[in-house]
Motif scaffolding. Sequence first.
Motif, PDB file in Angstrom:
ATOM      1  N   GLU A 108       3.590   0.646   5.871  1.00 19.32           N
ATOM      2  CA  GLU A 108       4.101  -0.248   4.761  1.00 19.32           C
ATOM      3  C   GLU A 108       5.578  -0.131   4.667  1.00 19.32           C
ATOM      4  O   GLU A 108       6.380  -1.061   4.646  1.00 19.32           O
ATOM      5  CB  GLU A 108       3.608   0.008   3.416  1.00 19.32           C
ATOM      6  N   ARG A 112       3.909  -6.805   8.012  1.00 16.06           N
ATOM      7  CA  ARG A 112       3.468  -6.521   6.787  1.00 16.06           C
ATOM      8  C   ARG A 112       3.261  -7.756   5.784  1.00 16.06           C
ATOM      9  O   ARG A 112       2.204  -7.929   5.081  1.00 16.06           O
ATOM     10  CB  ARG A 112       4.960  -6.201   5.938  1.00 16.06           C
ATOM     11  N   ALA A 113       3.909  -8.934   6.416  1.00 17.30           N
ATOM     12  CA  ALA A 113       3.464 -10.110   5.838  1.00 17.30           C
ATOM     13  C   ALA A 113       2.131 -10.557   5.976  1.00 17.30           C
ATOM     14  O   ALA A 113       1.172 -10.953   5.378  1.00 17.30           O
ATOM     15  CB  ALA A 113       4.373 -11.164   6.374  1.00 17.30           C
ATOM     16  N   GLN A 163      -0.494  -8.961   4.084  1.00 22.52           N
ATOM     17  CA  GLN A 163      -0.356  -9.538   2.549  1.00 22.52           C
ATOM     18  C   GLN A 163      -0.983 -10.895   2.517  1.00 22.52           C
ATOM     19  O   GLN A 163      -0.970 -11.524   1.470  1.00 22.52           O
ATOM     20  CB  GLN A 163       1.041  -9.529   1.947  1.00 22.52           C
ATOM     21  N   GLU A 213      11.276 -10.918  -1.349  1.00 21.16           N
ATOM     22  CA  GLU A 213      11.233 -12.436  -0.974  1.00 21.16           C
ATOM     23  C   GLU A 213      12.583 -12.909  -0.320  1.00 21.16           C
ATOM     24  O   GLU A 213      12.587 -13.772   0.567  1.00 21.16           O
ATOM     25  CB  GLU A 213      10.519 -13.388  -2.066  1.00 21.16           C
TER      26      GLU A 213
END
Length: 148
Positions: free
Chosen positions: A28, A71-72, A75, A116
């Motif tokens: 992460e 990471r995105a 998620q 973001e």
Amino acid sequence: MLAKNDFIDLIPHAGDMCLLDSVVAWDETSIHAASVSHVLDTHPLRGPRGLHAVHLAEYGAQAMAVHGALRARGQGATAPRPGMLVSLRGVKMSVQRIDTLEGPIDVYADCLIADENGAQYQFRILHDGEEIASGRAAVIHPPSPIAS
């Protein structure tokens, strides 16, 4: 370990401009990538005098891009978000050129902060166990165009 074909579609760097060959490990907050592209005569950033060490910042930035995209994806994002490199700080290099270095380089990037709107990372690049470059970089994610 992830091969290039496992992450190349996640970043905007296509073809030879994708400088990283593999992701050795990631979690992460950090990524460890590796590459041997610095020795290629066809390197897209290579000039008539070879490949200057300043281009190691691009290796760090690409590790950041891959890390952010992984990471995105983890998620649930279906597509990577575009980013723009806006700042390099505290960059240090201990070599002049990198095209003369035999064997792989290891690229490490640690996420210092991300949201973001963008991210800040610290990167370091090693060759044969010796640090040859380090620094910090920031990327922003431009706002998505508003659909009319």
